[in-house]
Design a protein around this motif. Structure first.
Motif, PDB file in Angstrom:
ATOM      1  N   ASP A  40      48.745  54.616  24.260  1.00  0.00           N
ATOM      2  CA  ASP A  40      48.699  55.993  24.747  1.00  0.00           C
ATOM      3  C   ASP A  40      49.670  56.225  25.897  1.00  0.00           C
ATOM      4  O   ASP A  40      50.259  57.306  26.014  1.00  0.00           O
ATOM      5  CB  ASP A  40      47.284  56.350  25.200  1.00  0.00           C
ATOM      6  CG  ASP A  40      46.323  56.575  24.049  1.00  0.00           C
ATOM      7  OD1 ASP A  40      46.798  56.840  22.927  1.00  0.00           O
ATOM      8  OD2 ASP A  40      45.101  56.486  24.260  1.00  0.00           O
TER       9      ASP A  40
ATOM     10  N   ASP B   5      52.299  59.253  25.840  1.00  0.00           N
ATOM     11  CA  ASP B   5      52.313  60.259  26.895  1.00  0.00           C
ATOM     12  C   ASP B   5      53.647  60.289  27.635  1.00  0.00           C
ATOM     13  O   ASP B   5      54.118  61.356  28.041  1.00  0.00           O
ATOM     14  CB  ASP B   5      51.164  60.011  27.867  1.00  0.00           C
ATOM     15  CG  ASP B   5      49.800  60.279  27.241  1.00  0.00           C
ATOM     16  OD1 ASP B   5      49.743  61.055  26.277  1.00  0.00           O
ATOM     17  OD2 ASP B   5      48.799  59.712  27.710  1.00  0.00           O
TER      18      ASP B   5
ATOM     19  N   LEU C 135      45.895  67.930  30.675  1.00  0.00           N
ATOM     20  CA  LEU C 135      45.508  66.536  30.505  1.00  0.00           C
ATOM     21  C   LEU C 135      44.750  66.035  31.727  1.00  0.00           C
ATOM     22  O   LEU C 135      43.739  65.346  31.601  1.00  0.00           O
ATOM     23  CB  LEU C 135      46.742  65.674  30.261  1.00  0.00           C
ATOM     24  CG  LEU C 135      46.506  64.157  30.233  1.00  0.00           C
ATOM     25  CD1 LEU C 135      45.504  63.786  29.146  1.00  0.00           C
ATOM     26  CD2 LEU C 135      47.821  63.423  30.028  1.00  0.00           C
TER      27      LEU C 135
ATOM     28  N   ARG D 165      40.470  59.452  24.312  1.00  0.00           N
ATOM     29  CA  ARG D 165      41.096  58.763  25.438  1.00  0.00           C
ATOM     30  C   ARG D 165      40.099  58.162  26.423  1.00  0.00           C
ATOM     31  O   ARG D 165      40.227  57.028  26.853  1.00  0.00           O
ATOM     32  CB  ARG D 165      42.010  59.753  26.173  1.00  0.00           C
ATOM     33  CG  ARG D 165      42.798  59.145  27.288  1.00  0.00           C
ATOM     34  CD  ARG D 165      43.592  60.223  27.988  1.00  0.00           C
ATOM     35  NE  ARG D 165      44.483  60.909  27.069  1.00  0.00           N
ATOM     36  CZ  ARG D 165      45.662  60.448  26.687  1.00  0.00           C
ATOM     37  NH1 ARG D 165      46.087  59.281  27.111  1.00  0.00           N
ATOM     38  NH2 ARG D 165      46.427  61.131  25.882  1.00  0.00           N
TER      39      ARG D 165
ATOM     40  N   GLU E 121      48.475  69.988  23.322  1.00  0.00           N
ATOM     41  CA  GLU E 121      48.751  68.721  23.991  1.00  0.00           C
ATOM     42  C   GLU E 121      48.277  67.542  23.143  1.00  0.00           C
ATOM     43  O   GLU E 121      48.930  66.497  23.086  1.00  0.00           O
ATOM     44  CB  GLU E 121      48.078  68.696  25.367  1.00  0.00           C
ATOM     45  CG  GLU E 121      48.718  69.596  26.401  1.00  0.00           C
ATOM     46  CD  GLU E 121      48.419  71.074  26.195  1.00  0.00           C
ATOM     47  OE1 GLU E 121      47.511  71.401  25.401  1.00  0.00           O
ATOM     48  OE2 GLU E 121      49.102  71.902  26.825  1.00  0.00           O
TER      49      GLU E 121
ATOM     50  N   HIS F  24      50.653  64.596  21.672  1.00  0.00           N
ATOM     51  CA  HIS F  24      50.310  63.187  21.870  1.00  0.00           C
ATOM     52  C   HIS F  24      50.363  62.417  20.549  1.00  0.00           C
ATOM     53  O   HIS F  24      50.966  61.339  20.468  1.00  0.00           O
ATOM     54  CB  HIS F  24      48.917  63.105  22.498  1.00  0.00           C
ATOM     55  CG  HIS F  24      48.382  61.723  22.669  1.00  0.00           C
ATOM     56  ND1 HIS F  24      48.730  60.911  23.719  1.00  0.00           N
ATOM     57  CD2 HIS F  24      47.517  60.992  21.904  1.00  0.00           C
ATOM     58  CE1 HIS F  24      48.111  59.750  23.616  1.00  0.00           C
ATOM     59  NE2 HIS F  24      47.364  59.778  22.507  1.00  0.00           N
TER      60      HIS F  24
ATOM     61  N   ALA G 276      51.548  68.704  31.961  1.00  0.00           N
ATOM     62  CA  ALA G 276      50.361  67.899  31.653  1.00  0.00           C
ATOM     63  C   ALA G 276      49.138  68.343  32.463  1.00  0.00           C
ATOM     64  O   ALA G 276      48.191  67.565  32.616  1.00  0.00           O
ATOM     65  CB  ALA G 276      50.656  66.428  31.916  1.00  0.00           C
TER      66      ALA G 276
END
Length: 248
Positions: A121, A125, A137, A161, A68, A72, A134
């Protein structure tokens, strides 16, 4: 998608991410992934006319969210190649425009750059969530925010993040980003633990207009032009460090 791995690290997460992203979009330039031993190394991306470079710690490259994370960062590369306003607008220009004529503490100026990265971001995403679930996430956001609340002096976590920090104000904005992203993509129910954590962060920083920041992150236009994006970036800068409300 041309992906080359350097360093003693796993190739599978990055090759898998490249294959997945190709079902939605393409990268014209080759990608070099460099895995380094330094566990404190944050994920870094560089761009040249000849290609992109992703530098990542072995700890992050072998983590449960490695694929992931790669998706990203590859999505950021795609937006850079295609000239998306979030990746072509000068962050420094917009921040200084938003704060023109004001004296701002260095910590708040630093936070403004972090908030601008949150906006980038969002668009990265938006892209990769079209090709992969996701769930991981959401778990990362929950764990990262919980860490920030439990020990704001614990230092940055693996993914930048929601880095933990000593400042309740930026922690509240980070929490607003987390909820805004989750709600933008309907990733969690309202009774998810992430909501309790976010509301706790908001309570710790009463001067931050938490709901306004959450709404702004959630409602960013999916395909803004340069003027619209600049207006939003200037507005959120003023809302955080300039004492004004963000643009609707």
């Amino acid at each position: 998608m041309d992906v080359k791995i350097e360093g003693a690290g796993p190739a599978e997460p990055f090759l898998a991410a490249g294959s997945l992203l190709e079902t939605q979009c393409r990268l014209d330039r080759p990608v070099t992934v460099t895995v380094v031993d330094d566990s404190d190394e944050r994920t870094r991306v560089g761009h040249t006319e000849d290609g992109h470079r992703l530098t990542i710690s072995r700890q992050a490259a072998t983590s449960a969210i490695a694929r992931e994370l790669a998706l990203h960062e590859f999505a950021h590369m795609h937006h850079y190649e295609r000239g998306h306003p979030s990746h072509t607008q000068s962050t420094e220009e917009a921040i200084y425009l938003g704060l023109a004529g004001q004296q701002v503490e260095q910590r708040k100026l630093t936070h403004c750059y972090q908030i601008a990265n949150h906006m980038k971001d969002i668009y990265a995403d938006d892209l990769w969530m079209e090709v992969a679930p996701a769930d991981k996430l959401v778990g990362f956001l929950e764990a990262s925010l919980a860490s920030s609340l439990a020990d704001r002096d614990s230092g940055p976590q693996g993914w930048e993040r929601l880095a933990a920090g000593s400042d309740a104000e930026i922690t509240a904005v980070n929490a607003a980003f987390a909820l805004g992203l989750v709600e933008r993509h309907n990733l969690a129910d309202p009774d998810h633990q992430l909501y309790d954590l976010a509301h706790a962060a908001a309570a710790d920083a009463p001067t931050i207009e938490f709901e306004r920041f959450r709404t702004l992150f959630k409602s960013l236009a999916t395909d803004p032009d340069e003027s619209e994006y600049r207006k939003r970036l200037v507005g959120i800068t003023r809302a955080y460090a300039g004492g004004e409300q963000a643009a609707d």
